[in-house]
Design an enzyme around this catalytic site. Sequence first.
Site, PDB file in Angstrom:
ATOM      1  N   GLU A   1      -5.194  -8.456  -0.093  1.00 37.82           N
ATOM      2  CA  GLU A   1      -6.047  -8.426   1.157  1.00 37.82           C
ATOM      3  C   GLU A   1      -7.421  -8.192   0.679  1.00 37.82           C
ATOM      4  O   GLU A   1      -7.809  -7.437  -0.118  1.00 37.82           O
ATOM      5  CB  GLU A   1      -5.597  -6.861   2.038  1.00 37.82           C
ATOM      6  CG  GLU A   1      -4.123  -7.312   2.800  1.00 37.82           C
ATOM      7  CD  GLU A   1      -3.911  -5.875   3.490  1.00 37.82           C
ATOM      8  OE1 GLU A   1      -4.562  -5.441   4.009  1.00 37.82           O
ATOM      9  OE2 GLU A   1      -2.413  -5.853   3.696  1.00 37.82           O
TER      10      GLU A   1
ATOM     11  N   GLU B   1       0.752  -1.116   0.070  1.00 34.68           N
ATOM     12  CA  GLU B   1      -0.032   0.021  -0.132  1.00 34.68           C
ATOM     13  C   GLU B   1       0.914   1.152  -0.126  1.00 34.68           C
ATOM     14  O   GLU B   1       0.877   1.993   1.011  1.00 34.68           O
ATOM     15  CB  GLU B   1      -0.881  -0.106   0.926  1.00 34.68           C
ATOM     16  CG  GLU B   1      -1.900  -0.843   0.949  1.00 34.68           C
ATOM     17  CD  GLU B   1      -3.244  -0.876   1.918  1.00 34.68           C
ATOM     18  OE1 GLU B   1      -3.326   0.008   2.834  1.00 34.68           O
ATOM     19  OE2 GLU B   1      -4.311  -1.657   1.814  1.00 34.68           O
TER      20      GLU B   1
HETATM   21  C1  NOJ Z   1      -4.400  -2.548   4.956  1.00 40.35           C
HETATM   22  C2  NOJ Z   1      -3.174  -2.652   5.335  1.00 40.35           C
HETATM   23  O1  NOJ Z   1      -2.192  -3.166   4.688  1.00 40.35           O
HETATM   24  C3  NOJ Z   1      -3.215  -3.532   6.996  1.00 40.35           C
HETATM   25  O2  NOJ Z   1      -2.070  -3.525   7.605  1.00 40.35           O
HETATM   26  C4  NOJ Z   1      -4.352  -2.971   7.521  1.00 40.35           C
HETATM   27  O3  NOJ Z   1      -4.308  -3.829   8.855  1.00 40.35           O
HETATM   28  C5  NOJ Z   1      -5.562  -3.321   6.825  1.00 40.35           C
HETATM   29  N1  NOJ Z   1      -5.649  -2.545   5.686  1.00 40.35           N
HETATM   30  C6  NOJ Z   1      -6.904  -2.919   7.543  1.00 40.35           C
HETATM   31  O4  NOJ Z   1      -6.947  -1.517   7.658  1.00 40.35           O
END
Ligand code: NOJ
Length: 491
Positions: free
Chosen positions: A397, A208
């Site tokens: 994710e 991200e």
């Molecule tokens: C994206 C992130 O990569 C992760 O670390 C985070 O916990 C999740 N989103 C949920 O917010």
Amino acid sequence: MFNRLSRRHFAKIAGWSALGLSTKSASGQTPSGTQAGPSNRGQPSSFPGHFLWGTATSAYQIEGAVNEDGRGPSIWDRFAHIDGKISDHSTADVANDHFHRYKEDVQLIKALGAKAYRFSIAWPRVFPEGTGAPNPKGLDFYNRLLDELLANGIEPFATLYHWDLPQSLQDRFGGWRSRETSKAFADYAAYVAERLSDRVKDIFTINECSRLVYSGYGAGIDAPGLSLPPQELNQVMHNVALGHGLAVQAVRAHGRAGTKVGPAENLVVCIPAIETPANIRATEIATRELNAGYLTAILEGKYTDGFLAYAGKNAPTYTAEDLKIISSPIDFVGLNIYLPHHYVVAADNAAGFSLLPFPKSFPHMESDWLKIGPEAMYWAPRQVAKLWNVKSIYITENGASASDQPVADGNVYDLDRIMYLRNYLTQLQRATSEGVPVLGYFLWSLMDNFEWADGFEKRFGLYRVDFNTQRRTPKLSASFYREIIERNMVV
Ligand code: NOJ
């Protein structure tokens, strides 16, 4: 009662009998993925036979043991210890204590029937100062973890950078404000690829980029907690993109033949408000432009005219050589998909699209930011495949935090998370059934963990974690996900 049931649950985790689930589908068929061979087209509700189901975590959010075996401090250690930065005043010094409990946690993955696991490597364990002398003892943790995963039939997918920058790089260079950090990242990537690619075949570079830039260097709500002006922000993003490209090259040069590498990005997700051909085309244009600072640059080797015109004097400084490095060929694109960012319609303006405002009553999960727009899971991979002719995509994710209160029998019946997942996965299945090349899905997250500035208050796990006792207990969504995996279809 709670403890008795939970213990039984946990003990019987492989059989899942406590929740009355069997390993056969409701229709009595065996799982379609195991029956139908390499492709299940023709069975419209199934995923392709080779589809990879997994879960995801990251180092700082679960490992704890921040001072063990020579690990150096990271920017998140520093940040979390500043009063007021984390909503529940916690830190991840211990977190899930995964560093010591990784064997137990691998069994949690196995009990889901998942065949893949996405985790991240803590750069400050491997290079405590970010550069200079490596710390083999720190790397050894990942040797142990990899061996354990493979011994249990779980394919490891490693992320090199999930935001835990060695503090020393922040102190010496200003972190990603400097291309010194991009270069240091490449050296770290080379070292890891050389030593771990005998067992890790798939590597994600940076998790991200856009969140780490805008929340860490813009809004100041993530580490390192800065609020930089627009030009500097664009420069930080450019340096991160450069770090990604240099790391891709380092993995190619130092990894075993066949090691695959790519980004894991939280794409700005654009969805046609109404699925007309004109809106669909307008949405593709929007996706390309709204991701122009990172993913578009990686996949096209240039900043779009729209991006440069919009940035004006705030554009980053860069060379043609930088763009070549940034666009080094990748093997796959990883997408973190949680929510719809924009609903789009075609417009008779210079951009060719308009972004519609969200009504106040638009549904969301526990957190306001987590809007419920399952179509995101269809349109995002479809557009990435179409716009850039990408042949391999992973959903790196997807998941949701929920209130997750255990009820009187001790269990967490997280029906809201199940509702969210069911709808998103239905849209993913729509994509794969149309031939969009999504190869796998990593649910965020295996277990509740340190949710950055929200501390432990937001729970994303399939397993509930009691952070006082470190007990892990499956929620109802764990049973739900296990059924999906077993039957290779949305249930
Ligand atoms: C994206 C992130 O990569 C992760 O670390 C985070 O916990 C999740 N989103 C949920 O917010």
